[in-house]
Structure formats: structure tokens, C-alpha cells
Design an enzyme around this catalytic site. Structure first.
Site, PDB file in Angstrom:
ATOM      1  N   ASP A  65       0.783  -1.226   0.136  1.00 16.50           N
ATOM      2  CA  ASP A  65      -0.041   0.030   0.071  1.00 16.50           C
ATOM      3  C   ASP A  65       0.911   0.992  -0.103  1.00 16.50           C
ATOM      4  O   ASP A  65       0.757   2.513  -0.604  1.00 16.50           O
ATOM      5  CB  ASP A  65      -0.955   0.098   1.434  1.00 16.50           C
ATOM      6  N   ARG A 103       1.249   7.195  16.728  1.00 11.33           N
ATOM      7  CA  ARG A 103       1.151   8.209  15.802  1.00 11.33           C
ATOM      8  C   ARG A 103       1.956   9.487  15.999  1.00 11.33           C
ATOM      9  O   ARG A 103       2.804  10.153  14.988  1.00 11.33           O
ATOM     10  CB  ARG A 103      -0.190   8.452  15.313  1.00 11.33           C
ATOM     11  N   ASP A 163      -6.561   7.468  12.646  1.00 11.78           N
ATOM     12  CA  ASP A 163      -5.108   7.556  12.321  1.00 11.78           C
ATOM     13  C   ASP A 163      -4.834   8.849  11.502  1.00 11.78           C
ATOM     14  O   ASP A 163      -3.779   9.475  11.731  1.00 11.78           O
ATOM     15  CB  ASP A 163      -4.240   6.616  11.730  1.00 11.78           C
ATOM     16  N   SER A 177      -7.464  -6.339   8.828  1.00 10.88           N
ATOM     17  CA  SER A 177      -6.276  -5.284   8.590  1.00 10.88           C
ATOM     18  C   SER A 177      -5.300  -5.191   9.983  1.00 10.88           C
ATOM     19  O   SER A 177      -6.048  -5.348  11.185  1.00 10.88           O
ATOM     20  CB  SER A 177      -6.808  -3.906   8.318  1.00 10.88           C
TER      21      SER A 177
END
Lengths: 408, 408, 408, 408
Positions: free
Chosen positions: D16, D98, D127, D181
Site C-alpha cells: 500500500d 502516531r 489515524d 487489517s
């Protein structure tokens, strides 16, 4: 979002919302329903009807309503039970009116088969958020149209051009830019923008519209007695009145004595700071009086919890979350504290100030027997205080003993 | 508790603490050390020295100190960073002085080898709690003697008798009962008791000692500019001053304009309600100005959190928990918010009111570019608001959709 | 306090409360009424009746009641609506039972014309506070007698002597000191004292009475489905049950799988820390399941507010303020959040753990259409996120721009 | 927003982000810098370098870094000082990583002269918000590109097509849709989407990647002793270790015993609910141990305040406001509580559970002398409790007296 077929517009009758009305028709080819509310802003409503008709709105699509009692009873008073102030000072006069307008817009949409509502708030302010969150909370499928965020009428010239092309009458004093922008309802008048944009400079005198300058207020103080029942004001000087009548009367008194002016820089929900001049004459007296009656009728534990919850409650209203589960939860807590908030407060009004000078109630928790400096006939045993202090001190002593142990 | 051998007494030089001094000597046969502090209460301290000597205290046991700068710098200013008010209105003038007095009592006890401290607070009030919690938090082994909770001098007559028997000089006006009781320091004057015990009745004019009646204040407004650095006031009208000097100067200004009067019924920590008349002239101006400078220099998120924490912080100070880990934690959070609270506020003083009319700062977060009604040159994209509202509305829509699904 | 004439005693039928019974008679010469409640502690009540009779209590003065349904319905369930845990871990099993006992003591006092109530809690613990605050909140004039704070029976030997002198039967195993002290009801069993007093040492296995050791629990997991309506459990594995039946059933399941053990050092309201071993098998499953059903049926705003209020709510219950206005306010807020907390949760029980593995409800707010990684057919417009982020970021950008401006 | 010229991409080396890399080049014609961090996700980083090179990134534009120690020391540990859990259960494993990634992206942008950063988070999740708020808070002028919100590669087929056209190697198992995921770092592994989208259905066993099934965990419990200094873990079984080493070691222990699994439905900041499976083996042990050491070393007042602040603190981290003034304020308060959180906790690990069974510290506030059931040699005077209760009861009595007065 597919194009709206029928739109209920929050319509003041003024130039801007008249332009929106025409723009909705021309942009979407949709039918427009107008809703004009008397929230106590101090303007006649009939001209709005005539103007709507002139702009081609069908009589059955023109809704004009006096919602002042509903506004005070179901929105202002519940909020005042909380002693709500935003950022320490703002009495939320604009914020609290928006959910009511949205509620009626959504209800009228349901009655008239409209699939959308529209409002005249800009894309920079809080009001768009308040209108839209309320609308979506009441009807998840409603479309909301905010022309100021969509159209290309981005200057005064373009707006006037559009108005002229669409035969919208323009009052002479509306051709130029207003020196500031105003919102008003029974609770307050707010002014912002333009001449007010530099927060270092004092607001010019002409900005104030609803209160006399304290310097021009009467040289004699005036006293007013406000009666409360279960947290809500119910009388003035022993005369029972409806909610809107009480607020109207307090506005007269406050305006006359120059009470309730506020020059504030506040943090908007959309992220920037803005400067506003607020006039909340009656509300300022009401807040003072409500605190006064709570002071003798409400338990300390309840009051302190309420004080703690208030800032979040005020933020929710400011941000537009009136119709949210968390506002409902906080309201339930606040309302549960008001059962005994019943009694009378005497307030002194003088040159810009409203101060409680006396309060009394059958529901009073104040006990002269306990507090007196005189003999209290055994109501209170002072030796109890020794044990009270010892046990409150115990954990502090254990902390101090640890420090001593570790440090030598 | 075993009998104390040497006691440090918080000694004002007045009749009551002189009686306590003698009572400690006669009741416990202990040595007495006196501590008299200038907290800005507006009284000469030397007479206290003479009186202590007269009552037989050794010179080396007489401690007289000017702690005004420490008081304002380390207690008043940190508290004002929080915009602390108790029960919505009270500026905590008495509460904030107690921990400093206890700190010095405990320190002097350590210096002089005393095993106990004593204070003149009664068994019904908050001050006993504040004195004693602070003392225990600083020295877990200290003894605290509170004569008013122990002795049998329970009437004015008995007190006067005791004084006469012990050669304590009695001022003529002290023979009878005072019509109310007073506490004062640089931050405020509080009055309570006796003629003030009925909260329905307005306080008589003669109760007020530090502020003129608003009616007697100048007919012209006066403007003052207060400079702040990192949350603390550092200058008045561009003149840099020490903390205590600033508060003294603001007191003069406030007193002259009748600012800072408060007639309050409050909930005491010991459980009953009491009524107090507070005069906090300088503090009232300072609070207004501090909020003013925060309004342009402090982020909304920080400010709202601070507003939320404030009631608990104020309660801790009111209840006497200055020296507690949780007050320290809250102070750390509050102080962490003040880094950029730097700039100047212009305040209008007029007939009992202090109102911010302008504020400016190099640290300002106010962005005219963002908020302007004019073209903003791309500072803010109004279409962002649509997405902002949609995602804030999403959970409200899901709630409304559920209601619709279940009910219809 | 004048001497009591007639006292309602919280009477277990055990040695300690039997001694209290006799001591009340001999110390005050007063009539004693006994109240023995079945709170689910797992003991027969009839022996308490016989013992009371043996000790000379008149039959009409012996009250024995099964209050299990009231306990779970009116105390345990409302508390679980809040997901209340004290200091992060304790499910408040002892705390929540005390107000119910005090309520019945005060009611029986009114019925029997008694002027006092008495309890067997010591002067070091929380229970004395809980009993007494509840009693005073329900009857401000009631006298409360706490023999452990008053008498001089300060050692086991003295207690046994007193019992023998007063013909109180003493079970053989009660002559010596118990190795630890136990309190039990339908919600939990707590053990503390003696062998548990060193918090560094693991609790001996024999302390646990209600749950098997996780090592001895079944090697196969068991699944249970708990049904909720408006926040309260109403069924197990699709079978509708009364509140007390549900808790009883969950206790069986939890006990069998070793669920709900807690070894905790906690801060007591009276100021010191203590160490307790708690077993709350059914309550632990219930808390997990309640959170599970809330997770799909409760809005985020409501849930976060509830999470924020919970610690204070738990503290109020722990400290004995069940009957306080602030607990009532918080309960109103919490209850207002539970209207849609209806549905079913599937919990896996295995070797000491209870974990939610599935949950479903007609009231669910979970929308697969919105959250899916697949095509969502327009339920959610990802570009909205850009505006959402931009406006949430605006104030952070203004802060960062200020830092950049000031620092170079 | 003008087109970016040089973009720093958070690059994993997977399919990705490789597609994003190429898309950025082709969409904007901009230079791409890649940043690949070892956060403990358990993957080799060198393949990411090779792949970046293969895709044409200049060697000086490839940044590969091991940030594990920084991650644990500056992000995970500060958060664990707060005992932070989101919605009662989630340990914030993804949320806390993050801000670190954004910080490095912004720093590398400054080093390399890039004007933009890019990430691979979708438009539906949290996110994107976390990445972007952190980036804007650190550099108000940075551009942030979120390809998933912009491009038209809206199906797996389109993505694969794009990859093939751009010579991006595609691993065989990446051609089809993944069944769910995954995100991983040293603190946790999270799994969501696809097979997990029905919250009624238990997660399939194969979803769990980092912890054994409790049923497969050892039949014998294992005990671990964790040493703390000032709130942070510093040793395991008396062996001093670095922050990342401690978390790695606890992950091994927790994984082996099936500890730290969580099946949760949570409220996302963007408005919808989602279901996630989290595995936080080491973090779960660490939270239990941290609470354990706090229980004996932290004062009750501090702990209760901390518990109250925690939900807001957790919400801020979850919502992406790590770099906000209010998170900083709360951190200051929390850190101020940890000075004495030093000592050792013994935790039992068994079949999915981690439970404190002992704790000891030189900084302990636990006082056996005060709490003991035995004679306490005067440490505590039980009669103090009477006064403590009386004054705590006073306001409740006044309330009850009012009710009685008004109703009877």
C-alpha cells in the site's frame, strides 16, 4: 448530496436572507418555505411576511411565530439553572437560541414535506455548527444548505448586484458595509466584526444598543426582588410573571442601569479567536440572583459538583451540542439539584452592577443556630472539629512522615 | 496528646490572642513564642512586640515579620493563575493566607525547639482546619493547640474576667462585643457574624472598611493598564513593580472606585453555611485583567481544561489543602498553561465595576487574518467547515437514525 | 448526647454483635431491637432470632428480613450502571450494602419508637462512616451508637470475659483470634486484617472463600449470554430472572471459574491505607458485560462523560455519601444515559477471566455501513475528514505559528 | 493548497505505501523521501530500503530508524503514568505511536527541505487525524497529503492495476483482499475490518498473532517482579533494563501466558463505532503493576484526582491531541504525582490474567501501625472518628431537617 427540492429557510426579512431566498430558488430551482421567529430580537415580523410574499413565496409557505415563551422556558431557564458561562464570562446568548430555530426548521420541514433547511450563518462562525448539529440530531436525513459556504457572492458588491438583478429591495443604509454585525434575541445582543476586530481598542460607544452607558445610568440605585421556584425565576417584586415576561422586565431594568455589558475575546469551536461585544442586561441580573438563591438553598456538595460540571455544560451549548446525550445527562444532574432552589433574592442595580444584598427562603439551609458567634444551645459541638481535622490530616501526616523518613 | 512544653502562637497583639497567650502559660505551664506577621492587614506591628514583652515573652521569643512579598508572590499569584473563585464568587482572601502563617509557625517551632503551635481560630470555622492541616502537612509530629476548642472562656464576660485577672490591657472599645468580626490581609478584608447573621438583611454600610460605597466613588471612570508575564502581574501603567506593590496599588485603585465588594452565603468545610462580607478591591481588578490577558494568549483547549479544574482547586484552598499532593498536581497543570500569558490589559474602573476594554500581546493567538469579515487571503477555507460539521454530526445522526428505526 | 432509651442494633447473631447487644443493655439500660438482614451473605438467619431471644430480646423487637432483591435492584444495579470502580479496581461490594442497612435501621427505629441505632463497625474503618452518614441523612435527630469507639473491651480477652459474664454463648472457634476478618453479601466477600496486613506477602490460599483457585477452575471455557434492559441485567442465557437471582447465578458461574479475585491496597476515607482481598465473582462478570452492551448502544459523548464522572461517583459511595444530593445528581446523569442500554452480551469465562466475545442489540449504534473497509454506498464521505482535521488543527497551527514567530 | 514539491512519506515497505509512493510521484511530480521506523512492529526494515531504492528513491532520501527506545521512554511510559485506558478498556497502542511518527516526518521534512508529509491512513479512521494534528502542531505550514482521501484507487482491483502499471512488486498473498487489517508496534497489535466487522461474532482464532490462546498457555503460573522508579518501570526480576527492553520482555511473558487480549467496540473520533481486536501483552502487565505500586506509594487525594483526569487524558491521546496544551497540562499534573512511585510489584501471570499479589517500597505510605486490628500504640485515636463523622454529616443533617420541616 442530491439537490434539494423544497427548503425551509431561517428568514429574517433582511437583505442577506432575502438574497439567500432568491439564490436558493435560482441555484436549485427549489421551492422555498420561510420561517421567521420572534425570539425577542425587537423587530416587527409582519414586514418579513410582506417581503417573503413579494419574493414569490406562497402564503402557505410563510411561517411566522412568536417563540419567546418557549425560548425562555425551555432553553434559557434550563441553561441558567446551571449558572452557565463560557470561558468564565459569556452568558451564551446567541448559542442558546440556535437549537430552537433548528428545531422549528426541522419540524416545519416535516409539516411541509421539505427535504432541506437553510440558514444564513457564515463558514467562519459557530452558528453554522449550532444550526446544523441541531438539525441533524433531530432529523438524520435532512439536508442543510449553508449558502455562505457555497456561493460565489463573496463581496458586498456581488451581493448588491445579485439583489438588484433579482428585484430584491435594498434599504438605503444596507448598500454599504455595516460597521459591525449584530445578533439579538430576548437574552442578549451581540456585536462583532469590522470596527471591533482589533481587541486592543475599546469598542466605540455606538456599538452598544441595549444598555445605557453606566455613566448615563441613574444616580440612585434601584432594588429588585426576584422570586424563584425550583431554580426558575417566577416573579419580580412579588408579582408572578411568565418566563418571557420576567426576562423582558429584567432587560428593561438592566438596560436602564447599564448592566450586562461584556467585551470578550473568545475561542470559537471552529478554531480561531474572535472578539465580541455582548449586552445581556436581564440575564446578568438573573445569574446573580440565581446564585444568590442557590447560596442559601443548595447543599455544598451539590453546588460544588454543579460548579465542576458547568464549564463542560457551557462548552456543549457554545459548540452546538444542545441535542446531544451528554448535554441531556448534565441537564438531568443539574435539574436534580434544583428541587429546593425556591425563595427570593434582593438585588441592587447601580451603574453597571447587579449585586445580591439579601436572600430568604422557606427552603433555606442556612442555620443561624449553627453558625452564630453567640451561644448555640448545643447545635454544634466544637470538639467535633478536632476529630474532623485529625482524620483529614492523617494522610497528610503520613506523607510528611515519609518525606522525613526518606530525607533524613 | 501530651502537654506542650513550648508553643509558637500566631499572635496579633489584640485582646483575644493576648488572652490565649496567658491561657497557654497558665494552662500548660509552657514557654510561649509569638509570631506576628505583616500580611498587609494594615496594622502596626510594633505594638504587638511591646504587648508581648509586657505579657512576659522573652525578646528572643518574639518574631515579627513582614511577609507581604512572600504572601503575594508564592500564594496569591499562583492562585490567581487559576482564576480561582469559590462557589462562583469568593476570591479566597482569608483561605490563602492561612498556609503561609502555618508554614512560618512550623518553621519557627523548628528554630526555637518548640513542640507545638497555637492559633486563635474558633471551632466553628474553616480557619482552624486550614491552620492545622497546613501545620500537620509540614510537620507530622507537631502539636497544634486550638484554645477556642478547649477552654471554658465561653462568654465575653469570662474572657474579660480572665484578662483582668491576668493584667492584660483591655482597650475601651473591646470591653463590649464587637458588632461583627474582621479578618484582613493584603488581598482582602472579610467581615462576619453578629449584625451580619441574617442573610436576608443587607449589610450595614459601616461594615465596609476598605472600599468606598460605589455611590461615593468618582463620577469619572479611571483606566489602568496591567502588564503580565507568564501569568503574573508585573507592572501597572507600564511601571514595573514587585508583587506586593502591585496588589497594594490595585487595592488603592479598587478601594477608591468601590470595587470588589461581595455579600455571600457560603458553605463551610465544617458543614454549615455562613454569611460573609468580603472586600477584595485589588484582587477583583486582577482577576478581571488576568482573564483578559488569557483571552488572547491562551489556547481554547488549555483554557477550557483550566476552567474545569478550577472549582476543585478553589475548594482545596478553601478547605485548607494548600499543602496537599492534589493541589500541587493542579498547580503544575495550571502553571504549565501560563508560559505565554504575557501582555497588557486595559481595565476601566467605575463605580464598583472593573471591566476589560482592551488587551494586546506579542504572544497573542488572536488572528485578525482568520476571523475577519473581510477577505482573508486564504487564511481560512470556509468549505472545511462542512466536513467539520459532518463528522461532528455523525454520531448525532446515528442516534437520530436509531430513534427513528425503533419508534417508527 | 443524652443516653438512648431504645436502640435498633444491626445484629448478625455472631459473638461480636451479641456482646454489643448486652453492652448496650448494661451500659445504657436501654431496650434493644435487633435487625438481621439477609443480604446474601450465605448464613442462616433463624439462629440469629434464637440467639436474640436467648439474650432477652422481646419477639416483637426482633426483625429478620430478606432484603436481597431490594439490595440488588435499588443499590447494586444503579451502581453498576455507572461501571463504578474505586481506585481503578474495587467493585465496592461492602460500601454499597451499608446504606441499605442504615435505611432499615432508621425505618425500624421509626416503627418501634426507638431513638437510636447501633452498629458493630470499628473506629478505624470506613463502615462506621457509611452507617452513620446514611443514618443521619435519613433522620437528622437519630442517635448513633458505635460501641467499638466507646467501650473499654479493647482486647480479645476482655471481650470473652464480658461474654462469659453475660451468658453469651461462645462457639469454640471464636475463643481465639480469627486469622482475618470477613464481610460478605450477595455482591462480594471481603477479607482483611491479621494475616493479610503485610501487603508484600501474597494472601494465603485459605483466605479465598467464594471462588475456586483459577488453577482449579474447569479446563474448558464456558460461555454465558447476559441480557440487559436499560442498563440492568434481566436475563441469563435467554432466561428472564429477578435481579437477585441474576447475581446469584452469576456468582455461581464466576465462583466456579475463579473469577473476580482482587488483592488491593486502598485509601480509606479515614485517612490510612488498608489491604483487602475481595471476591466479586458475579459482579466482575456483570461489569464486563455491562461495558460490552454499552459499547454498541451508547453514544461516545455520553460514554466519555460517564467515564469522567465515575471516579467521583465511586468515591462518594466508598465514603458513605449514598444519600447525598451530589450522588443523586450523578445518578440522574448516569441513569439518563441508560435508556438504550438494551441487548445481549456473550462472555467467555475461563480460569479467572471474564471477557466479552460478542454483543448484539436492536439498539445498536454500530453501523457496518459506515465502518466497513468495503464500498460503503455513500454512507460516509471521506473528504469530510479533511475539513474536520483542518478545523480541529486550526488552534494548534495558531499555537505553532506563535512559537515560530517568537522564537525566530 | 498548492502542489507539494517534496514529500516525506511514512513508508512501511508494504504494497500500500509503495503504491502511495508511486502515486505521489505521478500525481504531483514531486520528489519523495521515505521514512521507515522500527517501532517494534516485528518486521525487518532493510527490505523497505531495497524496495524504496527499487522504486527510484535516492539513497539520501531513504530514512530508516530504530525509534523503539524513544517510543517507550517518551510516549508509552508517560502515558502509563496516567493508567490511561480509553472507554474503560483500550490501552491506546496505536494512538500513542502516531505522534512519534509525525514528529519524525516533520523533522525529516525540515532536514531535507520537504514541504509536505504523507501517510497511508484512510479517511474513515482515527489515524489520519492523529498523524495530521501532530504534524500541524509541530509545523503550522507543513502540507499533509492523505492519498486515501484523494485518489480514485477505490477498489482492490484498481490498486493492483496501478501497482502493475508502475512496476511495483506484488507479493502473492497481497493480490487478494486481506481478511482483516493489522497495525503493530512494541506496545500492541491491533486487528480490524472484514472478518471482524460483525461485533456479535467472536473473533476467529487466527486473528490473534502475538498472544497464545489462554487455553494453550502454561498450566503453571509464573511470577514476575517489576521495579519502578518515579512511575516508570526500570527492572524485571531485579535486573535493570532500558524502557524498550522492559516492554519487550513483558511482551514475551504476556504473550506466553495469553495476557492482554481485548475484543472491543469503540467510538472513533470521526464519529462511527468500530470493532477492534487488540493484543497488548506487556502493556497489560505493566498497567496492573503500575497500579500496584501506586496503591502503596501514592496518596489518596493524588490518586483520586488522577483517576478523575484520566478519561480526558486518554481521550486526548486517542483523538490525536498529544501535542496540545491541554495534554501537556494534564501530563504536568500526572508527572507531579509520580515522585514517590518507586518500589516493586509482584505479579502473577496465568492463563490470560495478570494480577498483583504483592508490593513493597521504601516510599510506602501503608502504615501497619495505623491499620492494624491489634493494639496500635496510639497511632490512631478511634474517638477522632466521631467528630469526623459528625462534621461530615452536618450538611446531610441540615438537608434532612429541611425535608422534615417542609414535609411534616
Amino acid at each position: 448530496m442530491s439537490a434539494p427540492k423544497k427548503v425551509v429557510l431561517a428568514y429574517s426579512g433582511g437583505l442577506d436572507t432575502s438574497i439567500i431566498l432568491k439564490w436558493l430558488q435560482s441555484e436549485y430551482g427549489c421551492e422555498v418555505v420561510t420561517f421567521t421567529a420572534d425570539l425577542g430580537q425587537g423587530e416587527e415580523l409582519e414586514p418579513a411576511r410582506q417581503k417573503a410574499e413579494l419574493l414569490g413565496i406562497k402564503p402557505e409557505n410563510i411561517f411566522i411565530e412568536d417563540v419567546r415563551e418557549e425560548f425562555v422556558r425551555d432553553f434559557v431557564f434550563p441553561m441558567f439553572r446551571a449558572n452557565a458561562v463560557y470561558e468564565g464570562l459569556y452568558l451564551l446568548g446567541t448559542s442558546i437560541a440556535r437549537p430552537l430555530i433548528s428545531k422549528r426548521l426541522v419540524e416545519i420541514a416535516a409539516e411541509t414535506g421539505a427535504d432541506a433547511v437553510a440558514h444564513g450563518a457564515t463558514g467562519k462562525g459557530n452558528d453554522q455548527v449550532r444550526f446544523e448539529l441541531a438539525a441533524y440530531a433531530l432529523n438524520p436525513d435532512i439536508k442543510v444548505i449553508a449558502p455562505w459556504r457555497e456561493w460565489d457572492l463573496t463581496s458586498r458588491t456581488k451581493l448588491i448586484d445579485f439583489a438588484e438583478k433579482n428585484q430584491i429591495p435594498i434599504a438605503k443604509d444596507k448598500r454599504g458595509e455595516a460597521p459591525f454585525s449584530v445578533d439579538a434575541n430576548l437574552l442578549h445582543t451581540s456585536s462583532e466584526g469590522k470596527v471591533l476586530e482589533d481587541p486592543a481598542k475599546a469598542a466605540p460607544d455606538y456599538v452598544y444598543q441595549r444598555t445605557v452607558h453606566p455613566e448615563d445610568a441613574p444616580n440612585e440605585a434601584e432594588f429588585v426582588e426576584i422570586g424563584f421556584e425550583q431554580g426558575d425565576a417566577v416573579s419580580i417584586n412579588s408579582e408572578a410573571m411568565s418566563p418571557a415576561t420576567i426576562l423582558t422586565k429584567l432587560n428593561e431594568l438592566g438596560g436602564k442601569h447599564g448592566i450586562g455589558r461584556l467585551d470578550l475575546v473568545e475561542g470559537r469551536f471552529v478554531g480561531m479567536k474572535s472578539r465580541g461585544i455582548y449586552e445581556t442586561p436581564g440575564g446578568t441580573i438573573l445569574l446573580e440572583a440565581h446564585r444568590g438563591i442557590e447560596s442559601i438553598t443548595m447543599d455544598r456538595g451539590a453546588m460544588h459538583l454543579k460548579d465542576q460540571l458547568m464549564p463542560q455544560y457551557a462548552e456543549l451549548i457554545y459548540n452546538g451540542f444542545w441535542y446531544s446525550p451528554e448535554r441531556t445527562m448534565l441537564q438531568a444532574a443539574i435539574d436534580a439539584s434544583q428541587d429546593h432552589v425556591t425563595g427570593t433574592v434582593r438585588v441592587k442595580l447601580y451603574k453597571g452592577s447587579a449585586r445580591t444584598v439579601g436572600r430568604w427562603s422557606d427552603h433555606s439551609l442556612y442555620s443561624e443556630a449553627h453558625v452564630t458567634f453567640e451561644e448555640d444551645a448545643g447545635a454544634y459541638d466544637q470538639t467535633d472539629a478536632a476529630g474532623f481535622i485529625q482524620l483529614n490530616a492523617l494522610r497528610l501526616k503520613l506523607l510528611a512522615a515519609r518525606d522525613r523518613r526518606l530525607n533524613g
